[in-house]
Scaffold this motif. Structure first.
Motif, short mmCIF file in Angstrom:
data_model
loop_
_atom_site.label_atom_id
_atom_site.label_comp_id
_atom_site.label_asym_id
_atom_site.label_seq_id
_atom_site.Cartn_x
_atom_site.Cartn_y
_atom_site.Cartn_z
N ILE A 68 -75.59 28.58 -39.95
CA ILE A 68 -74.29 29.24 -39.80
C ILE A 68 -73.50 28.62 -38.65
O ILE A 68 -72.31 28.35 -38.78
CB ILE A 68 -74.47 30.76 -39.61
N LYS A 69 -74.17 28.36 -37.52
CA LYS A 69 -73.50 27.73 -36.38
C LYS A 69 -72.99 26.34 -36.74
O LYS A 69 -71.87 25.96 -36.37
CB LYS A 69 -74.44 27.64 -35.19
N GLU A 70 -73.79 25.57 -37.44
CA GLU A 70 -73.37 24.22 -37.83
C GLU A 70 -72.19 24.27 -38.78
O GLU A 70 -71.26 23.46 -38.66
CB GLU A 70 -74.54 23.47 -38.46
N ILE A 71 -72.19 25.20 -39.71
CA ILE A 71 -71.07 25.33 -40.64
C ILE A 71 -69.80 25.74 -39.90
O ILE A 71 -68.72 25.23 -40.18
CB ILE A 71 -71.41 26.33 -41.78
N LEU A 72 -69.93 26.65 -38.94
CA LEU A 72 -68.76 27.06 -38.16
C LEU A 72 -68.21 25.91 -37.33
O LEU A 72 -66.99 25.73 -37.23
CB LEU A 72 -69.11 28.25 -37.26
N PHE B 223 -64.09 21.77 -36.61
CA PHE B 223 -63.76 20.35 -36.51
C PHE B 223 -62.69 19.96 -37.53
O PHE B 223 -61.70 19.31 -37.19
CB PHE B 223 -65.02 19.50 -36.70
N PHE B 224 -62.89 20.38 -38.79
CA PHE B 224 -61.92 20.02 -39.83
C PHE B 224 -60.57 20.70 -39.59
O PHE B 224 -59.53 20.10 -39.88
CB PHE B 224 -62.46 20.38 -41.23
N ILE B 225 -60.56 21.90 -39.06
CA ILE B 225 -59.30 22.56 -38.75
C ILE B 225 -58.55 21.78 -37.67
O ILE B 225 -57.34 21.53 -37.78
CB ILE B 225 -59.54 24.02 -38.33
#
Length: 53
Positions: free
Chosen positions: A6-10, A15-17
Motif C-alpha cells: 500500500i505504501k509503495e502504491i501511494l 510520483f505520477f501526480i
C-alpha cells in the motif's frame, strides 16, 4: 507485506501526480494564457495537418 504494498502504491501515485503537474505547467506547446482552441489550430498549422480554407 500488504502494508508495504500500500505504501509503495501511494508513493507511486504521488510520483505520477507530481510528474503530471510539472508536465501540465511546463508545456512548451500549450499555455493557460491563450485560448486552447487557438493553440491547437496553430500547432496543427505548424505540423501541416489543417486543410487550406
Amino acid at each position: 507485506m500488504p502494508d508495504r504494498l500500500i505504501k509503495e502504491i501511494l508513493w507511486l501515485a504521488a510520483f505520477f501526480i507530481v510528474v503530471n503537474l510539472v508536465a501540465a505547467c511546463d508545456s512548451e506547446k500549450y499555455t493557460h494564457k491563450v485560448d486552447y482552441a487557438e493553440q491547437v489550430e496553430v500547432l496543427l498549422t505548424q505540423e501541416g495537418l489543417t486543410r487550406q480554407r
